[in-house]
Scaffold this motif. Sequence first.
Motif, short mmCIF file in Angstrom:
data_model
loop_
_atom_site.label_atom_id
_atom_site.label_comp_id
_atom_site.label_asym_id
_atom_site.label_seq_id
_atom_site.Cartn_x
_atom_site.Cartn_y
_atom_site.Cartn_z
N LEU A 1 0.86 -1.17 0.00
CA LEU A 1 0.00 0.00 0.00
C LEU A 1 0.90 1.23 0.00
CD1 LEU A 1 -2.96 0.97 0.29
CD2 LEU A 1 -2.56 1.02 2.74
N GLU A 2 0.71 2.11 -0.96
CA GLU A 2 1.51 3.33 -1.04
C GLU A 2 0.70 4.50 -0.51
OE1 GLU A 2 3.31 6.29 -4.39
OE2 GLU A 2 3.48 4.15 -4.79
N ALA A 3 1.29 5.23 0.43
CA ALA A 3 0.64 6.41 0.99
C ALA A 3 1.70 7.48 1.20
CB ALA A 3 -0.05 6.07 2.30
N MET A 4 1.46 8.65 0.65
CA MET A 4 2.38 9.77 0.78
C MET A 4 3.80 9.37 0.37
SD MET A 4 0.81 11.42 4.28
CE MET A 4 2.11 12.61 4.40
N ALA B 1 -7.18 3.87 -5.70
CA ALA B 1 -7.26 4.44 -4.35
C ALA B 1 -8.17 3.57 -3.51
CB ALA B 1 -7.82 5.86 -4.43
N VAL B 2 -7.81 3.40 -2.24
CA VAL B 2 -8.64 2.62 -1.33
C VAL B 2 -8.94 3.43 -0.07
CG1 VAL B 2 -7.83 0.38 -2.14
CG2 VAL B 2 -6.63 1.49 -0.28
N GLU B 3 -10.07 3.17 0.52
CA GLU B 3 -10.50 3.86 1.74
C GLU B 3 -9.95 3.13 2.97
OE1 GLU B 3 -12.30 6.70 1.91
OE2 GLU B 3 -12.26 6.79 -0.28
N THR B 4 -9.80 3.83 4.05
CA THR B 4 -9.41 3.23 5.32
C THR B 4 -10.41 2.13 5.68
OG1 THR B 4 -8.44 5.29 6.09
CG2 THR B 4 -9.00 3.66 7.78
N GLY B 5 -9.92 0.97 6.04
CA GLY B 5 -10.78 -0.14 6.44
C GLY B 5 -11.28 -1.00 5.29
N ALA B 6 -10.91 -0.65 4.05
CA ALA B 6 -11.36 -1.42 2.90
C ALA B 6 -10.76 -2.83 2.93
CB ALA B 6 -10.95 -0.73 1.60
#
Length: 52
Positions: free
Chosen positions: A14-17, A41-46
């Motif tokens: 998962l890539e974030a920032m 893009a994925v949401e928190t908790g997906a």
Amino acid sequence: MGDTVKSGQAICVLEAMKMENDVNAPCDGKVLSVNTTKGSAVETGAVLAVIG
């Protein structure tokens, strides 16, 4: 799909920032489904994958 994984094994990244984070399997099992695609893009908790 269909791969056998062990608890703690990285199953996706998962890539974030601009940081890459491994998402690890919570249990041993077989990957039954992958619920996202590369670059999406994925949401928190997906739910990203189902292991059974």
